[in-house]
Design a protein around this motif. Structure first.
Motif, PDB file in Angstrom:
ATOM      1  N   ASP A 167      40.214  34.657  47.581  1.00 44.73           N
ATOM      2  CA  ASP A 167      40.229  33.603  48.763  1.00 44.73           C
ATOM      3  C   ASP A 167      38.826  33.716  50.008  1.00 44.73           C
ATOM      4  O   ASP A 167      39.203  31.601  49.841  1.00 44.73           O
ATOM      5  CB  ASP A 167      41.950  34.202  49.251  1.00 44.73           C
ATOM      6  N   VAL A 168      38.434  34.305  50.230  1.00 44.64           N
ATOM      7  CA  VAL A 168      37.402  33.743  51.095  1.00 44.64           C
ATOM      8  C   VAL A 168      35.886  32.417  50.165  1.00 44.64           C
ATOM      9  O   VAL A 168      35.540  33.313  49.608  1.00 44.64           O
ATOM     10  CB  VAL A 168      36.444  34.962  51.680  1.00 44.64           C
ATOM     11  N   LYS A 169      36.015  31.244  51.171  1.00 48.78           N
ATOM     12  CA  LYS A 169      35.303  31.062  50.783  1.00 48.78           C
ATOM     13  C   LYS A 169      33.849  30.192  51.349  1.00 48.78           C
ATOM     14  O   LYS A 169      32.325  29.657  50.679  1.00 48.78           O
ATOM     15  CB  LYS A 169      35.250  28.992  50.641  1.00 48.78           C
ATOM     16  N   ASP A 170      33.596  30.795  53.218  1.00 43.93           N
ATOM     17  CA  ASP A 170      32.324  30.769  53.207  1.00 43.93           C
ATOM     18  C   ASP A 170      31.722  32.467  53.573  1.00 43.93           C
ATOM     19  O   ASP A 170      31.269  32.656  54.643  1.00 43.93           O
ATOM     20  CB  ASP A 170      32.768  30.560  54.391  1.00 43.93           C
ATOM     21  N   ARG A 171      32.230  33.129  52.687  1.00 42.83           N
ATOM     22  CA  ARG A 171      31.480  34.038  52.281  1.00 42.83           C
ATOM     23  C   ARG A 171      29.786  34.372  52.323  1.00 42.83           C
ATOM     24  O   ARG A 171      29.168  34.963  53.042  1.00 42.83           O
ATOM     25  CB  ARG A 171      31.658  34.728  51.170  1.00 42.83           C
ATOM     26  N   VAL A 184      36.153  43.498  51.407  1.00 41.22           N
ATOM     27  CA  VAL A 184      37.580  44.335  51.358  1.00 41.22           C
ATOM     28  C   VAL A 184      38.556  43.507  52.151  1.00 41.22           C
ATOM     29  O   VAL A 184      39.416  44.119  51.900  1.00 41.22           O
ATOM     30  CB  VAL A 184      36.777  45.541  52.557  1.00 41.22           C
ATOM     31  N   LEU A 185      38.188  42.916  53.613  1.00 45.73           N
ATOM     32  CA  LEU A 185      39.166  42.547  53.758  1.00 45.73           C
ATOM     33  C   LEU A 185      40.095  41.118  52.364  1.00 45.73           C
ATOM     34  O   LEU A 185      41.549  41.434  52.543  1.00 45.73           O
ATOM     35  CB  LEU A 185      38.714  41.740  54.978  1.00 45.73           C
ATOM     36  N   ASP A 186      39.221  41.160  52.324  1.00 46.81           N
ATOM     37  CA  ASP A 186      39.852  39.982  51.431  1.00 46.81           C
ATOM     38  C   ASP A 186      40.400  40.830  50.461  1.00 46.81           C
ATOM     39  O   ASP A 186      41.814  39.667  49.693  1.00 46.81           O
ATOM     40  CB  ASP A 186      38.729  39.497  50.819  1.00 46.81           C
ATOM     41  N   PHE A 187      40.202  41.343  49.627  1.00 45.88           N
ATOM     42  CA  PHE A 187      40.874  42.400  48.769  1.00 45.88           C
ATOM     43  C   PHE A 187      42.446  42.661  49.106  1.00 45.88           C
ATOM     44  O   PHE A 187      43.303  42.519  48.414  1.00 45.88           O
ATOM     45  CB  PHE A 187      40.369  43.272  48.430  1.00 45.88           C
ATOM     46  N   TYR A 188      42.263  43.537  49.824  1.00 42.84           N
ATOM     47  CA  TYR A 188      43.905  43.828  50.822  1.00 42.84           C
ATOM     48  C   TYR A 188      44.008  42.915  51.540  1.00 42.84           C
ATOM     49  O   TYR A 188      45.471  43.136  52.710  1.00 42.84           O
ATOM     50  CB  TYR A 188      43.081  44.889  52.007  1.00 42.84           C
ATOM     51  N   ASP A 189      44.009  41.110  51.860  1.00 44.15           N
ATOM     52  CA  ASP A 189      44.668  40.131  51.810  1.00 44.15           C
ATOM     53  C   ASP A 189      44.780  40.257  53.429  1.00 44.15           C
ATOM     54  O   ASP A 189      45.107  40.030  54.394  1.00 44.15           O
ATOM     55  CB  ASP A 189      46.155  39.945  51.564  1.00 44.15           C
TER      56      ASP A 189
END
Length: 277
Positions: A167-171, A184-189
């Motif tokens: 979901d994170v587009k500005d990684r 990791v934060l993205d994976f676990y929402d």
């Protein structure tokens, strides 16, 4: 592939969270300044469990920015309540160049603890910069590293081997070493799926920290049963010109070599932590 949403009920993981932030005042009916906030659920859950409280005026101040010293003390006390020991030489051998034996006792203790356990490493010049603000990318790194230190996991390796919709587009705006932690934060929402911009260079607020902590502490995943593996050595980041040099984070699973407080507080006296007796 869908993301994994493996979380424990908050009551199950409350023992992990209790030491994070000490109460300043008790608020039974909630805080008027968090109503409708995206952090409201996390804050209220933490308050209900006696983990975090607000200010004497009855507010929580969710938009107040955290300092690097705040985070060092928070994470240090968390580790202590979970059985980690403050190094005996914390005072005679300060872990950061800008700390001395005469520095605040509390900060010296927890700086040594988090540094030795690889939770908070410091800047490339081996300084803490206690007064500096901590960015969202660095907060992500500290929280994931602390989780790994506590549970003996390697969330980065686990997530790297998993397929999921990001979901994170500005990684790409984050420093290279922070990107796997953001994953990791993205994976676990733990990041907000409805808000694709993570804003890695922005500072971290009390409200954001509450949400990060609440969600991360409730992760339940098969990663817990995976043996920790050695990863590539971490790279020291170059300090940005427009902000204090930032701490570098070792890859989870790596033996800590170098990502928060019982004596008078230094930076944010009304956002302190209390160890459980």
């Amino acid at each position: 592939m869908k993301k994994h949403k493996h979380f424990l009920a908050f009551t199950t993981s409350a023992a992990l969270l209790v030491p994070i932030v000490a109460p300043v005042t008790t608020v039974a009916e909630g805080f008027p300044d968090i109503e409708g906030s995206s952090h409201e659920e996390a804050i209220n859950a933490l308050v209900k469990e006696g983990v975090i409280n607000g200010y004497p005026d009855g507010t929580f101040k969710p938009n107040k920015t955290l300092s690097r010293s705040d985070v060092v003390k928070m994470m240090g006390k968390w580790l202590v309540t979970l059985g980690f020991q403050v190094p005996a030489d914390y005072k005679s051998k300060p872990r950061f160049n800008d700390l001395t034996p005469s520095s605040n006792e509390e900060l010296l203790k927890y700086a040594a603890l988090v540094k030795d356990n690889g939770v908070f490493i410091g800047t490339p010049d081996a300084n803490l910069h206690a007064e500096g603000e901590i960015t969202r990318e660095n907060m992500a790194m500290v929280i994931v590293r602390a989780y790994d230190a506590i549970h003996g996991t390697n969330l980065i390796n686990h997530v790297a081997q998993s397929s999921f919709n990001k979901d994170v587009k500005d990684r790409g705006q984050a420093k290279a070493e922070a990107r796997p932690y953001i994953d990791v934060l993205d994976f676990y929402d733990i990041t907000n799926p409805a808000s694709p911009a993570f804003h890695p260079k922005n500072t971290t607020t009390r409200g954001q920290f509450a949400s990060f902590l609440y969600k991360t502490s409730n992760i339940v995943d098969e990663a817990k049963s995976e043996p920790r593996q050695e990863s590539e050595p971490r790279q020291e980041p170059e300090p940005r010109q427009d902000e204090p040099a930032q701490e570098t984070m070792p890859i989870p699973g790596q033996t800590p070599t170098s990502e928060p407080s019982p004596v008078p507080p230094v930076i944010e006296e009304d956002f302190e932590i209390t160890s459980i007796e």
